[in-house]
Design an enzyme around this catalytic site. Structure first.
Site, PDB file in Angstrom:
ATOM      1  N   ASP A 300       0.863  -1.162   0.000  1.00 17.92           N
ATOM      2  CA  ASP A 300       0.000   0.000   0.000  1.00 17.92           C
ATOM      3  C   ASP A 300       0.909   1.224   0.000  1.00 17.92           C
ATOM      4  O   ASP A 300       2.047   1.148   0.449  1.00 17.92           O
ATOM      5  CB  ASP A 300      -0.877  -0.021   1.262  1.00 17.92           C
ATOM      6  CG  ASP A 300      -1.943   1.053   1.238  1.00 17.92           C
ATOM      7  OD1 ASP A 300      -2.320   1.465   0.134  1.00 17.92           O
ATOM      8  OD2 ASP A 300      -2.383   1.471   2.323  1.00 17.92           O
ATOM      9  N   ASP A 540      -7.950  -2.849   3.123  1.00 16.21           N
ATOM     10  CA  ASP A 540      -6.919  -3.846   2.820  1.00 16.21           C
ATOM     11  C   ASP A 540      -7.260  -5.231   3.372  1.00 16.21           C
ATOM     12  O   ASP A 540      -6.569  -6.209   3.066  1.00 16.21           O
ATOM     13  CB  ASP A 540      -5.566  -3.414   3.415  1.00 16.21           C
ATOM     14  CG  ASP A 540      -5.072  -2.106   2.839  1.00 16.21           C
ATOM     15  OD1 ASP A 540      -5.155  -1.945   1.614  1.00 16.21           O
ATOM     16  OD2 ASP A 540      -4.604  -1.251   3.617  1.00 16.21           O
TER      17      ASP A 540
END
Length: 811
Positions: A300, A540
């Site tokens: 990320d 996520d």
């Protein structure tokens, strides 16, 4: 807020009790860590433990207590597993408690603080800057800007007005409002994402798969062999139940590689302790192996590659001087009610520059892409994206020409002034360019070195973010991610087939939704990759759960931490190389040491089958196997397993350990079968035959220890000396305890011949095994080609037979 409070009363105590009774409560549906009860159950109730308990009971019944020492290994293995998992659970639960805050709600006309699990449907939440939204709700008074990055990965702030919905898990970045709860518990947006991740995740570990395969195979083999072996030995030993049980347990016990499982648990536990010293919390021990094997690491952007901060790298002035530019910037920051990284960066840049008082201010919005105000010096200052502040490119050509010269991967803002006042939300007329402000995300310390480390190790890095493609691309370029220039906008990917192709083709993805993150991970796995995923937000969670190895930042959401196998306590991506290095040391050494345990498992199965049909007593007792195991397996395996080793993991774990074990297995089996046949002709006593088998087995296993210890360092030299001395001294001074008999001349001659042959045969076979391990890929490919050719030949043969049969029928 006081005005709003006078108009709103909130729920009464009676209404709250009614909703609680109806179950309309915001009961947390966050993914929880494993319960202590479940931890005990998972570590105690295993097939491996069940088999050993049965053997323990059998020895207990017949009173052969000295042969029950193997249960110590089983208990140690259970203890290590339970302690490690409880330790990780406590650490993660503490992180969750520390991050939990009280929620302000309006009830009976008063603002009170309660926990988020006490919220009921229709409660009025009091939200202000910095508040995290605990349940889905609708703004009923006021307005605010929210940050939904933990949910969507999108870092832009979103303006919310009356009747707009606020999603649980997002944060209030600026403004104040009252919001009415319209969904609680499992119905909330964040809870739905969490619920999709509530399934038992299978650990992608070759070691665990190998152990499960071996244990299952042993289980299928143990029971039929055990039954036949028991009755066969019972007849040979003349109905002596104790001797028969001891022989049977010795045969079965040798088939179970319990020492290998204990070694693995211990070594992984040591790795967990080492990683904790580097601020890495390991929640699943076998994830150490998973991360060491990954060839794709998905990252990320925010929180992994960058911090939450930005900084101003440069200011390019036009007609204005430096003081005027800093005054304008300071005034805009002071007048703004927002809290975001861009304004913090500008504030740090201007320092103590005194701001001007503001008479009218227009905040930044994602639609207009600018903010500004009219100040008491008679001027209006505006800052924003160049194409929105200066829509006429020809008129402001000098600005865009200057922007074209900028080669840095930065966020570009322009500062302009005007003598005209700002009207409503319209940009003032007759703007004069003052400066270009260059801002960029602050990269984490050592992030470039970390990225380079993974590239050198052959690991492909893929950046998957919900942020804009341009922002993600710039960060990826700065950190040296390969293929960053070809960043893809996931809003343009509309089908699963396109996503499947994009997952392999591109390395940088922007505007990715939570579902797309999960699909990208699945696609990469379907392409044959071992995938690790880092993340910190609710957005996520699905991808973290799907990845072979999941890594969360401690500062992220509870759900992300709880589903992840590794947690970076200091939120530092630079810890990852240490984790990978520790994993490689652990796995490479375990692979080498596990070969020692496989020797006993394989030869025990072969010899048990042999002695079912060969009319002779089984040569080993459990106590004799304890002597051999302690000095040729136990001590060496632990020493070798804790040595430094940074080699890249190659080949297949099961293939590698079996290939290295087979030379010793061949020698042990050949020696014992040869000795058994010879003893039939020279009438050597049973106790001497057993003693010869113990000595030749110990020597075969020691040869393997020596080869695995190369190159020999000081610690390995000491280990070899101690193990050799242990076998020799144990045989001489404790021979009776280990049921060893003095050898006659015939016995000594036979032993000498077997030892000499063993040394030659073992070294030839081990050299061949090393070649197979190093060339596993070639060997496996050759095996597949041969297998395919055989299958094709059989298919053709069957086809010919069928055709010939049809011709015969016609005739």
């Amino acid at each position: 807020m006081a005005d709003f409070q006078s108009e709103l009363k909130g729920l009464s105590e009676e209404e709250v009790r009614q909703r609680v009774g109806e179950g309309k409560v915001n009961i947390s549906s966050n993914l929880k860590t494993k319960s202590v009860k479940r931890i005990f159950y998972d570590n105690i109730c295993t097939l491996f433990n069940a088999i050993n308990v049965v053997l323990f009971i059998a020895l207990l019944v017949v009173g052969s207590y000295k042969n029950m020492l193997f249960m110590g290994i089983v208990l140690a293995n259970i203890t290590i597993g339970i302690v490690q998992e409880i330790r990780s659970k406590i650490s993660v639960d503490k992180l969750t408690i520390l991050s939990e805050k009280k929620v302000s709600v309006l009830r009976n006309g008063k603002i009170i603080e309660i926990s988020k699990e006490e919220i009921v449907l229709d409660d009025i939440l009091v939200l202000s800057r910095g508040s995290q939204i605990p349940a889905d709700c609708v703004v009923c008074k006021g307005e605010c800007k929210i940050n939904e990055s933990l949910l969507t990965g999108e870092s832009d702030l979103i303006l919310k007005k009356e009747n707009d919905e606020l999603l649980s898990g997002s944060f209030i970045a600026s403004g104040k409002c009252f919001a009415k709860v319209n969904k609680v518990g499992a119905d909330c947006y964040a809870a739905k994402i969490n619920n999709e991740a509530k399934y038992i995740k299978k650990v992608n570990s070759q070691i665990l798969k190998s152990f499960n395969f071996i244990i299952k195979l042993c289980t299928f083999v143990i029971f039929p062999i055990g039954i036949f072996f028991f009755f066969r030995q019972f007849g040979i030993q003349g109905g002596d139940i104790q001797g028969t049980v001891v022989s049977t347990v010795a045969a079965i016990d040798g088939m179970i590689p319990k020492g290998m499982i204990l070694l693995t648990s211990t070594v992984l536990a040591v790795s967990v302790i080492r990683m904790s010293s580097k601020k890495v919390l390991v929640q699943e021990m076998y994830s150490i192996e998973s991360l060491a094997r990954v060839d794709v690491l998905c990252l990320d952007k925010t929180g992994t590659l960058t911090t939450d901060k930005m900084n101003v790298t440069d200011i390019i002035n036009f007609v204005a001087d430096e003081n005027e530019v800093k005054t304008a910037l300071s005034s805009i920051v002071s007048a703004s009610d927002e809290i975001n990284a861009t304004l913090y960066a500008i504030k740090d840049c201007v320092g103590e520059t005194k701001p001007l008082n503001c008479s009218k201010f227009v905040p930044f919005s994602s639609e207009t892409k600018w903010s500004g105000g009219t100040f008491y010096n008679g001027k209006s200052y505006v800052i924003g994206a160049a194409e929105f502040v200066f829509p006429d490119r020809e008129k402001y050509k000098e600005v865009f020409d200057e922007i074209e010269k900028i080669s840095q991967t930065v966020r570009i803002l322009v500062l302009a002034s005007s003598d005209c006042a700002i009207s409503e939300s319209e940009i003032p007329q007759n703007l004069t360019p003052m400066a270009i402000v260059l801002i960029k995300d602050t990269l984490r310390d050592n992030v470039n070195e970390t990225v380079n480390y993974f590239k050198e190790q052959g690991v492909t890095l893929k950046v998957i973010s919900g942020d804009s493609v341009k922002t993600v691309k710039n960060i990826a370029l700065d950190t040296g991610i390969e293929g960053a220039e070809n960043a893809v906008d996931m809003t343009t990917i509309t089908t699963d087939d396109e996503l499947y192709e994009a997952a392999e083709k591109y390395n940088v993805f922007g505007r990715v939704t939570p579902i797309q993150k999960k699909k990208l991970v699945i696609a990469l796995k379907n392409h044959g990759h071992s995938v690790a995923m880092t993340g910190d937000g609710v957005n996520d969670v699905l991808a973290l759960k799907e990845a072979d190895c999941s890594v969360a930042m401690a500062s992220g959401s509870d759900a992300a931490r709880n589903v992840s196998q590794l947690v970076l306590v200091n939120n530092d991506f630079a810890s990852m190389p240490d984790v990978v290095a520790e994993g490689r040391r652990t796995i490479n050494n375990l692979e080498r040491s596990s070969s020692l345990y496989m020797v006993k498992t394989i030869y025990s199965v072969i010899l048990s089958i042999f002695f079912i049909f060969f009319h002779m007593q089984y040569p080993f007792e459990p106590i004799q196997l304890t002597l051999i195991g302690a000095f040729t397996v136990g001590i060496p395996s632990f020493v070798l397993a804790l040595q430094p080793n940074k080699n890249i993991i190659k080949g297949n774990f099961t293939f590698n350990i079996i290939a290295r074990a087979l030379p010793a297995v061949v020698c042990v089996v050949t020696n014992i079968i040869t000795a058994a046949i010879v003893c039939k002709f020279i009438a050597l006593p049973t106790d001497e035959f057993s003693t010869i088998c113990v000595y030749t087995t110990a020597i075969s296993c020691m040869l393997l220890v020596i080869r695995l210890s190369l190159p020999v360092n000081a610690l390995r030299a000491v280990m070899l000396a101690v193990c050799t001395a242990g076998i020799v001294l144990g045989s001489i001074f404790f021979g009776q305890f280990f049921s060893l008999a003095p050898l006659s001349i015939d016995g000594l001659v036979l032993l000498a011949i077997l030892v000499a042959a063993t040394i030659v045969i073992f070294n030839i076979l081990f050299s061949l095994a090393q070649y197979l391990v190093k060339n596993y890929t070639i060997v496996y490919a050759t095996y597949k080609r041969i297998l395919v050719k055989i299958c094709v030949s059989i298919k053709r043969l069957i086809h010919k037979i069928i055709i010939r049969g049809k011709k015969n029928d016609i005739q």
